[in-house]
Design a protein around this motif. Sequence first.
Motif, PDB file in Angstrom:
ATOM      1  N   LEU A 232      -2.553   6.227  -6.769  1.00 47.55           N
ATOM      2  CA  LEU A 232      -2.649   4.813  -7.148  1.00 47.55           C
ATOM      3  C   LEU A 232      -2.848   3.914  -5.926  1.00 47.55           C
ATOM      4  O   LEU A 232      -3.561   2.907  -6.004  1.00 47.55           O
ATOM      5  CB  LEU A 232      -1.413   4.407  -7.952  1.00 47.55           C
ATOM      6  N   PHE A 385      -1.280  -5.747  -4.486  1.00 43.29           N
ATOM      7  CA  PHE A 385      -2.450  -4.974  -4.925  1.00 43.29           C
ATOM      8  C   PHE A 385      -2.387  -4.749  -6.448  1.00 43.29           C
ATOM      9  O   PHE A 385      -1.305  -4.780  -7.048  1.00 43.29           O
ATOM     10  CB  PHE A 385      -2.432  -3.578  -4.281  1.00 43.29           C
ATOM     11  N   SER A 386      -3.523  -4.405  -7.011  1.00 47.12           N
ATOM     12  CA  SER A 386      -3.600  -4.156  -8.456  1.00 47.12           C
ATOM     13  C   SER A 386      -2.677  -3.035  -8.913  1.00 47.12           C
ATOM     14  O   SER A 386      -2.137  -3.084 -10.012  1.00 47.12           O
ATOM     15  CB  SER A 386      -5.033  -3.796  -8.836  1.00 47.12           C
ATOM     16  N   THR A 387      -2.491  -2.027  -8.076  1.00 42.72           N
ATOM     17  CA  THR A 387      -1.694  -0.878  -8.508  1.00 42.72           C
ATOM     18  C   THR A 387      -0.250  -0.937  -7.990  1.00 42.72           C
ATOM     19  O   THR A 387       0.534  -0.031  -8.242  1.00 42.72           O
ATOM     20  CB  THR A 387      -2.352   0.444  -8.066  1.00 42.72           C
ATOM     21  N   ALA A 389       3.382  -2.767  -8.200  1.00 36.11           N
ATOM     22  CA  ALA A 389       3.973  -3.488  -9.325  1.00 36.11           C
ATOM     23  C   ALA A 389       4.279  -4.939  -8.979  1.00 36.11           C
ATOM     24  O   ALA A 389       3.944  -5.848  -9.708  1.00 36.11           O
ATOM     25  CB  ALA A 389       5.213  -2.773  -9.815  1.00 36.11           C
TER      26      ALA A 389
END
Lengths: 580, 580
Positions: A232, A385-387, A389
């Motif tokens: 991820l 970041f997008s991944t 949490a």
Amino acid sequence: MAFVNTPAFKSFKPTPESIPPPNAVLKLSVPPGIPVHIHPLNPLTFLLRASQIYPDKLALSAPEGPNPAFYSYAVWCVTQRVQNFAYALKKVGIKPGETVAVIAPNCPMIADALQGGLAARVILCPINTRLQHHEVEYILEHSQTRLILIDHEYLHLIKGTKIPFIVSNDTGRVGGDPYEVFLSEGRRFSRERGWEGLDVEGDENQGCLLCYTSGTTGRPKGVLTTLRGSYLAAIGNASDARMSSSSIYLWLLPMFHAAGWTYPWAITFCLASQITLRTVDFTKIWKHFLGSGVSCYCAAPTVQIGIINDPAARKPPQRISAIIAGAAPTAHLIGSLEKVGIEPVHVYGLTETYGPFTRSYTHPSWATMSLEERSKKMARQGHAFSTAAEVRVKQEKEEEEEGEERLVDVPKDGKTMGEIVTRGNLVMREYFRDPEATAKAFRGGYFRSGDLAVWYPDGAVAIMDRSKDIIISGGENASSLAIEQELASHPHVLEVSVVARSHPKWGERPMAFVTLHPQHVAKWRGEKGEKEFGEDLKKHARKRLPGFACPEWVRVVGELPKTSTGKILKTELRKVVAKL
Amino acid sequence: MAFVNTPAFKSFKPTPESIPPPNAVLKLSVPPGIPVHIHPLNPLTFLLRASQIYPDKLALSAPEGPNPAFYSYAVWCVTQRVQNFAYALKKVGIKPGETVAVIAPNCPMIADALQGGLAARVILCPINTRLQHHEVEYILEHSQTRLILIDHEYLHLIKGTKIPFIVSNDTGRVGGDPYEVFLSEGRRFSRERGWEGLDVEGDENQGCLLCYTSGTTGRPKGVLTTLRGSYLAAIGNASDARMSSSSIYLWLLPMFHAAGWTYPWAITFCLASQITLRTVDFTKIWKHFLGSGVSCYCAAPTVQIGIINDPAARKPPQRISAIIAGAAPTAHLIGSLEKVGIEPVHVYGLTETYGPFTRSYTHPSWATMSLEERSKKMARQGHAFSTAAEVRVKQEKEEEEEGEERLVDVPKDGKTMGEIVTRGNLVMREYFRDPEATAKAFRGGYFRSGDLAVWYPDGAVAIMDRSKDIIISGGENASSLAIEQELASHPHVLEVSVVARSHPKWGERPMAFVTLHPQHVAKWRGEKGEKEFGEDLKKHARKRLPGFACPEWVRVVGELPKTSTGKILKTELRKVVAKL
């Protein structure tokens, strides 16, 4: 894919055995018990996929040095290296879950290991090549290393070890290179069972990498990451660096540093190409910027400064993204990079967070700002970041009823200081064999970064300092980073670092260590010059900073002490201060 | 982000209550027991993150119709819609795990539901608006729907239902719009507990969406997807459509169709903007291509043909990616799209695989090919997405010893036919309440697509036909798709579909149904004209196809029967053939 067509790649002829069999199956076996709709996350799957889609594309290259090497995806993944690496480990008796150390600069061996280690389901432990012998010894012992893969230049680091080791001469040729012999023995051992002869790890939360932090105090701690987290994090990095299948990544960041921030897998996720250099050599860097289509690289600001100050610097034909971490980029650095067509991207992270997990996301409204204003926005550590949490700034508050401490958000006012904390898939699993340190790092249900920050109304976090770097001047908290940021805007300053120095009246006061731009060194030479420069810098500071944050002392130095990854070593500066 | 600055967006004034509170916490609560280093994968987290990074960016718009609506990320996510949606469901007593159906064209309500349903932890069941009343009735019963959200235009589909329902008039205004009242009651019910008053689903393998396939034979089957699969499919789509924060996505694909192929979350993953249109209207599509900065859309070839044949078609100022699925794009379509600056991307998938899971990856060597040659490469279904575990072509083989069937790979020779199978995170969890059908679909340890394909030496898979569409002509397997591909290269053919027709000598022979390009209709008018065209097309076919695959009969029609998603209904053509 321009680089594949360069004469250097074309002239490199793989051996006949290195042509992949026509029906090679590029997948690991799935152990029984895993449902049809689940595949355990594993960043190795990106390499296997890239080798299916673009078998003849340049995957990995080491173009400099006496034995240039260029591997296509098929040759790297299937026939000559990664698959053989996994079988070679099996052959010498290394079992899944055991630790294998690698000590090397950026070169094919460490690139192989970061993929092949996953295929053999071992825990790979990449060790910083700038450490001392006794530090390496401690890490090898603590990590329970069963085998060492070592580059010929770093043999002195394992002198006297009882652990088996294999030396790479970084030649890419079997003759006289034990590591290459090791790989080819792996191939023979596999008897062409191929990728299907290897099992995918069924538990995605199993350990993946073991990276030791270069602890400034005390023993280094082993950060254990997972397969799921690495998968991820690689996606987050690929997406935030805007990499794609046309990207060519140049390795300046050492791969041993937090597994190269998971870029080894971000690159294969994007089906991109990578170029390795054994050393950070600005002439070679510009050669590849201008001639090899490089589109992305990662480096600390100090390395970026070297890049823009190199005489070869000029606008390359393609766009380049410079991923900057380790310290905030200054206005001067941002402006200089943009002048040669390099787009700076500021990210932030720690070894414990797989490298970067936040980014300063640019806002369209910044376009009309002055460079200085815009740099202040860009210097902030930004958003998750997008991944990842979440990223938050928290303070410990005592619960009235229970007397227990708990974490609460600081207000988003850009002023109140707290600690950056995070949780989720981009957090390490644990400090290896150190439950006490793990519990301490995770207290309050978050990973505690130790970085002091404020939270802005737009949700961006901005680091003020490491807890230990804060200067308590006349009872006020002065952020050494904020002071450095302002001093760096002086046109003659190349780099600056600020530490606390004790003061009879104020307790502590800031002391600045400065290097000058080469063209301004002459002007401030000698004792008198240095004194005059100090006055000039203090005047500059007083216009921008509150009195308690202005440096009381300024010292001009030829060079600042740094770690192998380009971070300024404040511990060394504090030793200097202690003797004053 | 140009679109945010259009007069339409600027003139849309959110109500004062819709300004998010300054310290709004944009995160779901994490239930106890989840370790610090794990966050259950959930595609809703992308929306929460986007709303933190770009609160004032255009998130969702419905610019056409009498009540244009434009929502920024903060307004959509926090104050006016998604969060309220979740609380509104709680208020009317819907519990996590229960089913909520939505029947609507592309509009804000279904976009809200695809995010807010996840926040309320319900199973969302989007129903195809082109179904018949009795089909909808069956789905509502089988899915155990507890509440229906229905667009005012489709009330006839639920006439007589006993299930509670809420009507949307698609106005975006509370006055006289029950769905908008429902949302605002959700807001009151929340008492500003905000996002933190909602729990993230602790098990990422929980059900997410329930999408019924429009079964051509028998009852529709309910495809149950998971949160983990939706998260990873969205990343795969975002990455393979090369979307980024500057992307503007135009909705032509219905969101009820396999949850819009997970694009609702691919868009928020990228921090991009989306525009909805209630109907596929080519004039409006070109208005937004040329004036709103649209950079990406998904559609079946039949819709793409309508787009390129519209009189407004001309090169837009920006690059547009056209994601094509449902059938392979023909050379004519690819050429026509490229002429107006639209880049075709061919993907393949099924509702059971979250929509697309493979893509035809272009190779640099294609650049020098003729359009016809290149289209043949591009028509192949290609390789698996980055987040899909694998795509293979397999045949059932009987084990000699055990008498059991098992799946084996077909050779990668571009000839041997097998079935496309896949496994991993981009496969549905199950057919809802149908363990028998699930077991059948998963037999042999793979999801069985039912699509017959060959495997090329370069690893690309290419569909030859649906099992049921194959034509057995003189004992040979003739692929109706391959025949269509060749007939479509006739310059006068607009669309073509081929089905089997029984033949006294050969068993079956292909019959072609053709629509002509508008400018060539006059030439072949009348019985004589049609006959002449038939001869011309057969001549064209004989140059390109083996005899058994040449159409024995050709019929020119004004229009081909299609599903709501633009797929040609071969079942209807077979009914025509049966009567001949």
